[in-house]
Motif scaffolding. Structure first.
Motif, PDB file in Angstrom:
ATOM      1  N   ILE A 175       0.731  -1.294  -0.147  1.00 33.35           N
ATOM      2  CA  ILE A 175       0.098  -0.013   0.028  1.00 33.35           C
ATOM      3  C   ILE A 175       0.758   1.363  -0.029  1.00 33.35           C
ATOM      4  O   ILE A 175       0.711   2.058  -0.782  1.00 33.35           O
ATOM      5  CB  ILE A 175      -0.946   0.051   1.217  1.00 33.35           C
ATOM      6  N   ASP A 176       2.111   1.091   0.874  1.00 31.66           N
ATOM      7  CA  ASP A 176       2.827   2.527   0.946  1.00 31.66           C
ATOM      8  C   ASP A 176       3.456   2.600  -0.361  1.00 31.66           C
ATOM      9  O   ASP A 176       3.666   3.737  -1.023  1.00 31.66           O
ATOM     10  CB  ASP A 176       3.838   2.079   2.112  1.00 31.66           C
ATOM     11  N   GLU A 177       3.840   1.633  -1.201  1.00 34.58           N
ATOM     12  CA  GLU A 177       4.615   1.663  -2.511  1.00 34.58           C
ATOM     13  C   GLU A 177       3.481   2.257  -3.676  1.00 34.58           C
ATOM     14  O   GLU A 177       3.843   3.145  -4.333  1.00 34.58           O
ATOM     15  CB  GLU A 177       5.110   0.206  -3.064  1.00 34.58           C
ATOM     16  N   VAL A 178       2.133   1.769  -3.435  1.00 35.26           N
ATOM     17  CA  VAL A 178       1.125   2.312  -4.322  1.00 35.26           C
ATOM     18  C   VAL A 178       1.161   3.793  -4.120  1.00 35.26           C
ATOM     19  O   VAL A 178       0.984   4.628  -5.031  1.00 35.26           O
ATOM     20  CB  VAL A 178      -0.055   1.626  -4.130  1.00 35.26           C
ATOM     21  N   GLU A 179       1.243   4.279  -2.901  1.00 36.32           N
ATOM     22  CA  GLU A 179       0.956   5.580  -2.530  1.00 36.32           C
ATOM     23  C   GLU A 179       2.130   6.354  -3.137  1.00 36.32           C
ATOM     24  O   GLU A 179       1.966   7.562  -3.560  1.00 36.32           O
ATOM     25  CB  GLU A 179       0.687   5.926  -1.115  1.00 36.32           C
ATOM     26  N   ARG A 180       3.259   5.795  -2.980  1.00 39.22           N
ATOM     27  CA  ARG A 180       4.362   6.495  -3.393  1.00 39.22           C
ATOM     28  C   ARG A 180       4.388   6.760  -4.843  1.00 39.22           C
ATOM     29  O   ARG A 180       4.979   7.921  -5.408  1.00 39.22           O
ATOM     30  CB  ARG A 180       5.650   5.615  -2.978  1.00 39.22           C
ATOM     31  N   LEU A 181       4.151   5.608  -5.393  1.00 38.19           N
ATOM     32  CA  LEU A 181       4.133   5.711  -7.027  1.00 38.19           C
ATOM     33  C   LEU A 181       2.882   6.529  -7.676  1.00 38.19           C
ATOM     34  O   LEU A 181       3.122   7.370  -8.528  1.00 38.19           O
ATOM     35  CB  LEU A 181       3.941   4.319  -7.814  1.00 38.19           C
ATOM     36  N   GLU A 182       1.981   6.824  -6.682  1.00 41.76           N
ATOM     37  CA  GLU A 182       0.695   7.608  -7.055  1.00 41.76           C
ATOM     38  C   GLU A 182       1.130   9.125  -7.173  1.00 41.76           C
ATOM     39  O   GLU A 182       0.636   9.906  -8.043  1.00 41.76           O
ATOM     40  CB  GLU A 182      -0.408   7.722  -6.416  1.00 41.76           C
TER      41      GLU A 182
END
Length: 126
Positions: free
Chosen positions: A38-45
């Motif tokens: 989830i953290d990675e998805v938020e970082r990529l967004e």
């Protein structure tokens, strides 16, 4: 399909904190890995907006370069016409005579290029 990341994060933290639920469910998932994803998805967004702005800048530059290219093409065309006129006149051995013939002393010189173009067209037609 959209994932409610906050809801998923809260659920993971709740299950992870409650050892009774955690042991009863016995999920194969590792909650720390889910949270990391989830953290990675938020970082990529965060990069999505940057890429959109980069694409807009690229399109603006592309349009600007195309406009500059088109202006340069027009300028090149005009310069080629001028060079062609000059070469045509230069190659004529009777340059002085032609000028005197085209523009008598009482004539008003208004559009020399048009006169040269007309004479060149007449010569090509022969």
């Amino acid at each position: 399909m959209s994932v409610d990341k906050e809801k998923l994060r809260a659920l993971c933290l709740e299950v992870k904190a409650d050892s009774m639920i955690h042991s009863r469910i016995r999920l194969a998932l590792k909650f720390d890995e889910v949270l990391a994803l989830i953290d990675e998805v938020e970082r990529l967004e965060k990069f999505e907006d940057w890429f959109v702005r980069l694409d807009q800048a690229d399109q603006a530059l592309s349009a600007s370069f195309k406009a500059e290219r088109d202006l340069l093409k027009l300028e090149i065309y005009a310069l080629r016409q001028d060079a062609q006129r000059y070469r045509w006149l230069r190659e004529k051995q009777t340059f002085i005579w032609l000028i005197q013939d085209w523009f008598p002393s009482d004539a008003v010189l208004t559009d020399v290029d048009a006169e040269i173009d007309a004479a060149m067209a007449k010569e090509r037609a022969q």
